[in-house]
Scaffold this active site. Structure first.
Site, PDB file in Angstrom:
ATOM      1  N   CYS A 110     -21.926  -5.467   4.528  1.00  0.00           N
ATOM      2  CA  CYS A 110     -21.688  -6.456   3.460  1.00  0.00           C
ATOM      3  C   CYS A 110     -21.999  -7.869   3.953  1.00  0.00           C
ATOM      4  O   CYS A 110     -21.443  -8.326   4.962  1.00  0.00           O
ATOM      5  CB  CYS A 110     -20.239  -6.375   2.997  1.00  0.00           C
ATOM      6  SG  CYS A 110     -19.834  -7.581   1.709  1.00  0.00           S
ATOM      7  N   CYS A 151     -16.402  10.272   0.889  1.00  0.00           N
ATOM      8  CA  CYS A 151     -16.068   9.131   1.745  1.00  0.00           C
ATOM      9  C   CYS A 151     -15.601   9.601   3.124  1.00  0.00           C
ATOM     10  O   CYS A 151     -14.752  10.491   3.233  1.00  0.00           O
ATOM     11  CB  CYS A 151     -14.973   8.303   1.079  1.00  0.00           C
ATOM     12  SG  CYS A 151     -14.397   6.919   2.076  1.00  0.00           S
ATOM     13  N   ASP A 186       0.800  -1.222   0.000  1.00  0.00           N
ATOM     14  CA  ASP A 186       0.000   0.000   0.000  1.00  0.00           C
ATOM     15  C   ASP A 186       0.839   1.281   0.000  1.00  0.00           C
ATOM     16  O   ASP A 186       0.369   2.323   0.427  1.00  0.00           O
ATOM     17  CB  ASP A 186      -0.934  -0.010   1.224  1.00  0.00           C
ATOM     18  CG  ASP A 186      -2.034   1.034   1.134  1.00  0.00           C
ATOM     19  OD1 ASP A 186      -2.389   1.422   0.015  1.00  0.00           O
ATOM     20  OD2 ASP A 186      -2.523   1.465   2.193  1.00  0.00           O
ATOM     21  N   CYS A 199     -21.343 -10.415  -5.951  1.00  0.00           N
ATOM     22  CA  CYS A 199     -22.185  -9.361  -5.357  1.00  0.00           C
ATOM     23  C   CYS A 199     -23.641  -9.483  -5.807  1.00  0.00           C
ATOM     24  O   CYS A 199     -24.555  -9.094  -5.076  1.00  0.00           O
ATOM     25  CB  CYS A 199     -21.642  -7.981  -5.736  1.00  0.00           C
ATOM     26  SG  CYS A 199     -20.174  -7.490  -4.815  1.00  0.00           S
ATOM     27  N   CYS A 214     -27.164  -7.379  -4.901  1.00  0.00           N
ATOM     28  CA  CYS A 214     -27.049  -6.697  -3.610  1.00  0.00           C
ATOM     29  C   CYS A 214     -26.580  -5.254  -3.798  1.00  0.00           C
ATOM     30  O   CYS A 214     -25.674  -4.974  -4.582  1.00  0.00           O
ATOM     31  CB  CYS A 214     -26.063  -7.441  -2.714  1.00  0.00           C
ATOM     32  SG  CYS A 214     -25.832  -6.685  -1.098  1.00  0.00           S
ATOM     33  N   CYS A 221     -19.578   0.530   4.868  1.00  0.00           N
ATOM     34  CA  CYS A 221     -19.828  -0.374   3.737  1.00  0.00           C
ATOM     35  C   CYS A 221     -19.339  -1.787   4.025  1.00  0.00           C
ATOM     36  O   CYS A 221     -19.874  -2.768   3.497  1.00  0.00           O
ATOM     37  CB  CYS A 221     -19.210   0.170   2.447  1.00  0.00           C
ATOM     38  SG  CYS A 221     -17.417   0.369   2.471  1.00  0.00           S
TER      39      CYS A 221
END
Length: 304
Positions: free
Chosen positions: A240, A208, A127, A182, A185, A236
């Protein structure tokens, strides 16, 4: 041909507590999804996202004689410490800084491979380099990129860290990827209070909570809803279905978690001090922001 059996990579990966690993041959990315995202100005003030375009499109430029990219998945799906608190910190930050933890594990794997293959050359990434991590993780079969724009794995959900090794060896490559599960959904789209997620996997950083509480160095807009989060966001992720059924891992970094509980209580009582924040920054990824920014984030929430 310089070749390493993937069974060795898997064995070393398991020793370092990674959940999954996969590999593909490194190549230039032909798809233009990232540049489209940039062209739509969805990256907010993160101008660094516009840099190193050639390397993002072709990570082989990051390592001389690169042949393979090996992707690793590491779960952080343990118990969160702020479940009963009105003030919240992103789940991934409730532990030691993953940049250092994961990179150390990857470098250990590299060292162990070099003990068997002396001409094995590689670099570890977590990252901090211009690598489209989710794209490569998907190609390696570690999951699919969901409507939330996060990588989702059917067993481990999306509460996962990703890391990569780019090396000069070939190995056994994944050829199938992962099926997108997904379906119809739309829970993550509907749950985001500022509508940062839209159809077509378009993520608007400006909207965000994670961006506003971490990357945005300016004042958070007065009409912006932070939902109690003072660092990052998990909305989020929490809605899920794949995270609700994901494999739980044993609690990690208990010292950090206990200190975060103390920090949350001090925030509620209004007696947080700079020395408290400095200690928190030493223990977790919250070192990404400064004390003054943390106070501004706290000020955006009604404490109860």
């Amino acid at each position: 041909m310089a070749y390493i059996p993937f069974s060795l990579i898997e064995e070393l990966s398991t020793q370092e507590d990674f959940c999954l690993a996969g590999a593909v041959g490194i190549e230039e990315i032909k798809e233009d999804f990232f540049n489209i995202w940039l062209q739509k100005d969805l990256y907010a003030s993160m101008s660094y996202m516009t840099m190193y375009k050639e390397k993002r499109q072709n990570p082989a430029l990051l390592v001389e004689n690169a042949k393979s990219i090996i992707c690793f998945l590491y779960s952080y799906n343990d118990e969160r410490v702020d479940k009963e608190s009105s003030i919240k910190i992103a789940h991934y930050a409730q532990r030691k800084d993953y940049h250092y933890v994961i990179k150390e594990k990857l470098n250990k794997i590299i060292t162990k491979i070099q003990e068997k293959f002396s001409d094995f050359e590689a670099r570890a990434f977590v990252d901090t380099a211009p690598i489209l991590e989710k794209y490569w993780a998907k190609k390696c079969g570690l999951g699919w990129i969901g409507k939330s724009s996060l990588l989702i794995n059917k067993d481990y959900g999306s509460k996962v860290f990703l890391g990569e090794i780019i090396c000069n060896y070939q190995t056994d490559y994944n050829t199938s990827g992962a099926e997108n599960k997904c379906g119809n959904c739309s829970l993550c789209l509907n749950a985001c209070p500022n509508k940062a997620i839209s159809k077509g996997n378009l993520f608007d950083a400006n909207k965000c909570i994670s961006y506003q509480t971490i990357e945005n160095k300016e004042k958070i807009p007065d009409d912006f809803e932070t939902m109690g989060f003072v660092y990052g966001c998990d909305i989020c992720l929490e809605v899920c279905p794949w995270n609700k059924k994901a494999i739980k891992i044993p609690d990690q970094d208990i010292e950090t978690k206990e200190f975060i509980k103390t920090i949350l209580e001090k925030i509620k009582q209004g007696n947080l001090e700079k020395k408290d924040f400095k200690q928190l920054a030493k223990l977790s990824p919250i070192n990404r922001i400064k004390y003054e920014k943390f106070l501004k984030n706290i000020g955006c929430n009604r404490l109860s």
